[in-house]
Design an enzyme around this catalytic site. Structure first.
Site, PDB file in Angstrom:
ATOM      1  N   GLY A  11       0.834  -1.201   0.000  1.00 41.21           N
ATOM      2  CA  GLY A  11       0.000   0.000   0.000  1.00 41.21           C
ATOM      3  C   GLY A  11       0.861   1.241   0.000  1.00 41.21           C
ATOM      4  O   GLY A  11       2.093   1.159  -0.117  1.00 41.21           O
ATOM      5  N   PRO A  12       0.242   2.412   0.172  1.00 43.52           N
ATOM      6  CA  PRO A  12       0.981   3.670   0.124  1.00 43.52           C
ATOM      7  C   PRO A  12       1.799   3.909   1.395  1.00 43.52           C
ATOM      8  O   PRO A  12       1.608   3.237   2.412  1.00 43.52           O
ATOM      9  CB  PRO A  12      -0.125   4.717   0.000  1.00 43.52           C
ATOM     10  N   MET A  13       2.694   4.882   1.309  1.00 48.35           N
ATOM     11  CA  MET A  13       3.444   5.280   2.505  1.00 48.35           C
ATOM     12  C   MET A  13       2.448   5.693   3.586  1.00 48.35           C
ATOM     13  O   MET A  13       1.392   6.267   3.285  1.00 48.35           O
ATOM     14  CB  MET A  13       4.376   6.453   2.183  1.00 48.35           C
ATOM     15  N   PHE A  14       2.757   5.390   4.822  1.00 47.55           N
ATOM     16  CA  PHE A  14       1.913   5.682   5.981  1.00 47.55           C
ATOM     17  C   PHE A  14       0.577   4.950   5.914  1.00 47.55           C
ATOM     18  O   PHE A  14      -0.385   5.359   6.551  1.00 47.55           O
ATOM     19  CB  PHE A  14       1.698   7.196   6.151  1.00 47.55           C
ATOM     20  N   GLY A  16       0.123   1.779   6.927  1.00 44.46           N
ATOM     21  CA  GLY A  16       0.015   0.782   7.987  1.00 44.46           C
ATOM     22  C   GLY A  16       0.541  -0.595   7.628  1.00 44.46           C
ATOM     23  O   GLY A  16       0.264  -1.571   8.334  1.00 44.46           O
ATOM     24  N   LYS A  17       1.319  -0.701   6.550  1.00 47.75           N
ATOM     25  CA  LYS A  17       1.822  -2.015   6.117  1.00 47.75           C
ATOM     26  C   LYS A  17       2.667  -2.686   7.195  1.00 47.75           C
ATOM     27  O   LYS A  17       2.442  -3.847   7.531  1.00 47.75           O
ATOM     28  CB  LYS A  17       2.670  -1.866   4.846  1.00 47.75           C
ATOM     29  N   THR A  18       3.647  -1.965   7.725  1.00 49.05           N
ATOM     30  CA  THR A  18       4.535  -2.547   8.736  1.00 49.05           C
ATOM     31  C   THR A  18       3.764  -2.860  10.006  1.00 49.05           C
ATOM     32  O   THR A  18       3.970  -3.910  10.621  1.00 49.05           O
ATOM     33  CB  THR A  18       5.718  -1.600   9.011  1.00 49.05           C
ATOM     34  N   ASP A  83      10.637  -6.750   6.298  1.00 51.99           N
ATOM     35  CA  ASP A  83      10.137  -5.387   6.155  1.00 51.99           C
ATOM     36  C   ASP A  83      10.847  -4.712   4.991  1.00 51.99           C
ATOM     37  O   ASP A  83      12.041  -4.933   4.771  1.00 51.99           O
ATOM     38  CB  ASP A  83      10.379  -4.596   7.449  1.00 51.99           C
ATOM     39  N   GLU A  84      10.119  -3.891   4.253  1.00 54.39           N
ATOM     40  CA  GLU A  84      10.682  -3.142   3.116  1.00 54.39           C
ATOM     41  C   GLU A  84      11.465  -4.062   2.176  1.00 54.39           C
ATOM     42  O   GLU A  84      12.590  -3.784   1.789  1.00 54.39           O
ATOM     43  CB  GLU A  84      11.558  -1.989   3.610  1.00 54.39           C
TER      44      GLU A  84
END
Length: 109
Positions: A11-14, A16-18, A83-84
């Site tokens: 999804g987009p930055m910010f 909530g993926k992490t 992550d990432e």
């Protein structure tokens, strides 16, 4: 033995993926699964040795610079979280190999 799962949080930055990936990882930890969390060695935001969400939640992780680093360290794990992942060259083939070995994979990208 349960079937392995592959869960991708995107999804987009910010977005909530992490946060969502870490919540899933915690559920496996509560089930007494052996887990390992990896982050790219180039990602120095917030902390060098932890994955940290934008809201401050953190988990200890292992730094890796390539997918082979994930493969070498994750052999003992039942659940592998990355992550990432897009920042780690060779990570896609590494997690596919681990999935084929029967490990559950959690990815944030």
């Amino acid at each position: 033995m349960n079937s392995p799962r592959l869960k991708i949080f995107t999804g987009p930055m910010f977005g909530g993926k992490t946060t969502k990936m870490l919540a899933a990882l915690e559920r496996y930890q509560y089930q007494n699964k052996k887990t390992m969390l990896f982050k790219p060695s180039v990602d120095k935001r917030y902390s060098e040795e932890k994955v940290v969400t934008h809201k401050g939640q953190s988990h200890t992780s292992m730094l890796v610079s390539t997918g082979s680093g994930i493969l070498e360290r994750a052999q003992e794990a039942e659940v592998v979280a990355v992550d990432e992942m897009f920042m780690i060259p060779g990570s896609a083939s590494a997690v596919i190999t681990l999935f084929k070995q029967g490990k559950t994979i959690l990815i944030s990208t």
